[in-house]
Design a protein around this motif. Structure first.
Motif, short mmCIF file in Angstrom:
data_model
loop_
_atom_site.label_atom_id
_atom_site.label_comp_id
_atom_site.label_asym_id
_atom_site.label_seq_id
_atom_site.Cartn_x
_atom_site.Cartn_y
_atom_site.Cartn_z
N ARG A 27 2.16 0.19 3.25
CA ARG A 27 3.13 0.60 4.27
C ARG A 27 2.90 2.01 4.80
O ARG A 27 3.45 2.38 5.81
CB ARG A 27 4.55 0.52 3.72
N ARG A 28 2.11 2.79 4.11
CA ARG A 28 1.90 4.19 4.51
C ARG A 28 0.85 4.24 5.62
O ARG A 28 -0.27 3.78 5.46
CB ARG A 28 1.44 5.02 3.32
N ASN A 29 1.28 4.82 6.76
CA ASN A 29 0.33 5.04 7.85
C ASN A 29 0.80 6.23 8.67
O ASN A 29 1.91 6.75 8.48
CB ASN A 29 0.14 3.78 8.71
N ILE A 30 -0.02 6.66 9.59
CA ILE A 30 0.27 7.85 10.39
C ILE A 30 1.49 7.64 11.29
O ILE A 30 2.31 8.54 11.45
CB ILE A 30 -0.97 8.24 11.23
N SER A 33 4.65 8.17 9.37
CA SER A 33 4.80 9.59 9.03
C SER A 33 5.28 10.40 10.23
O SER A 33 6.15 11.27 10.10
CB SER A 33 3.48 10.16 8.54
N VAL A 34 4.75 10.10 11.41
CA VAL A 34 5.17 10.81 12.63
C VAL A 34 6.63 10.50 12.94
O VAL A 34 7.40 11.40 13.28
CB VAL A 34 4.24 10.44 13.81
N VAL A 35 7.02 9.24 12.81
CA VAL A 35 8.42 8.87 13.08
C VAL A 35 9.36 9.59 12.11
O VAL A 35 10.40 10.13 12.52
CB VAL A 35 8.59 7.33 12.99
N VAL A 36 9.00 9.63 10.85
CA VAL A 36 9.83 10.31 9.85
C VAL A 36 9.94 11.80 10.17
O VAL A 36 11.03 12.38 10.11
CB VAL A 36 9.29 10.08 8.42
N CYS A 37 8.83 12.43 10.54
CA CYS A 37 8.85 13.86 10.87
C CYS A 37 9.74 14.13 12.09
O CYS A 37 10.51 15.10 12.10
CB CYS A 37 7.45 14.37 11.13
N VAL A 38 9.66 13.29 13.11
CA VAL A 38 10.49 13.47 14.30
C VAL A 38 11.97 13.32 13.94
O VAL A 38 12.81 14.11 14.38
CB VAL A 38 10.07 12.48 15.41
N VAL A 39 12.29 12.32 13.12
CA VAL A 39 13.68 12.13 12.71
C VAL A 39 14.18 13.33 11.91
O VAL A 39 15.31 13.81 12.13
CB VAL A 39 13.83 10.81 11.90
N VAL A 40 13.35 13.84 11.01
CA VAL A 40 13.77 15.00 10.20
C VAL A 40 14.00 16.22 11.09
O VAL A 40 14.93 16.99 10.87
CB VAL A 40 12.73 15.29 9.10
N TRP A 41 13.17 16.40 12.11
CA TRP A 41 13.37 17.53 13.01
C TRP A 41 14.56 17.33 13.94
O TRP A 41 15.15 18.31 14.42
CB TRP A 41 12.11 17.79 13.84
#
Length: 193
Positions: A27-30, A33-41
């Protein structure tokens, strides 16, 4: 808020990597990771946007305090769950186990020592008038980027190993100098000592 969000992401990643290795690998892919980073920001905007609409500062502080307090039980759960899974894991080397647990302990300590005083300050009305707690919470929040840097150093596999190796090399060279100095002493000096 973003710092706390990324600390939760780091803890969750370590937890999933150990407890659900197959699921984590597939399940781990770029893109994720990008979606999670955008949500965290974007999550800190929950705190900022109401200030533009002249919302009550009491409501804004409560939302911020609750948002920052939610990760505390998650950090404890991730640490305990990962520790239990690591103790049963046979394929993970002992030094890697120590490194993973050290990262999770560092995340919990950083959160507890640097962010918890501010959360207490935000949620407790009486604490807002304590100048010592105000100053302490403010200073601890200001050094949180340094703690994030320390956490990054722990996450990098080679950096900690190189640091420890350089420290042990310095210690070994000091020990070698002491040994060579004792070998160079005249026989009468070494006999009197």
């Amino acid at each position: 808020m973003a710092s706390v969000g990324f600390m939760v992401c780091i803890s969750l990643e370590r937890y999933l990597m150990i407890t659900q290795p197959l699921w984590f690998r597939f399940r781990r892919n770029i893109k994720n990771s990008v979606v999670v980073c955008v949500v965290v920001w974007m999550l800190p905007l929950v705190y900022v946007i109401p200030t533009f609409f002249k919302a009550s500062f009491q409501l804004i502080d409560t939302v911020c305090g609750v948002f920052l307090l939610l990760p505390f039980p998650l950090f404890i759960f991730f640490l305990v769950g990962t520790s239990k899974a690591l103790s049963a894991a046979r394929s993970v080397p002992a030094d890697e186990k120590r490194r993973i647990v050290a990262i999770l302990v560092a995340v919990l300590l950083i959160y507890t020592l640097l962010f918890l005083p501010s959360i207490i300050l935000i949620l407790m009305e009486e604490a807002k008038f304590n100048p010592i707690l105000n100053t302490t919470a403010f200073l601890l929040l200001k050094i949180s980027p340094l703690a994030d840097l320390t956490l990054y150093i722990f996450i990098r596999k080679g950096v900690v190993d190189e640091l420890l190796a350089s420290l042990s090399c310095c210690k070994m060279s000091t020990n070698q100098q002491v040994i060579s100095m004792s070998n160079d002493m005249p026989a009468t000096c070494s006999q009197s000592v």
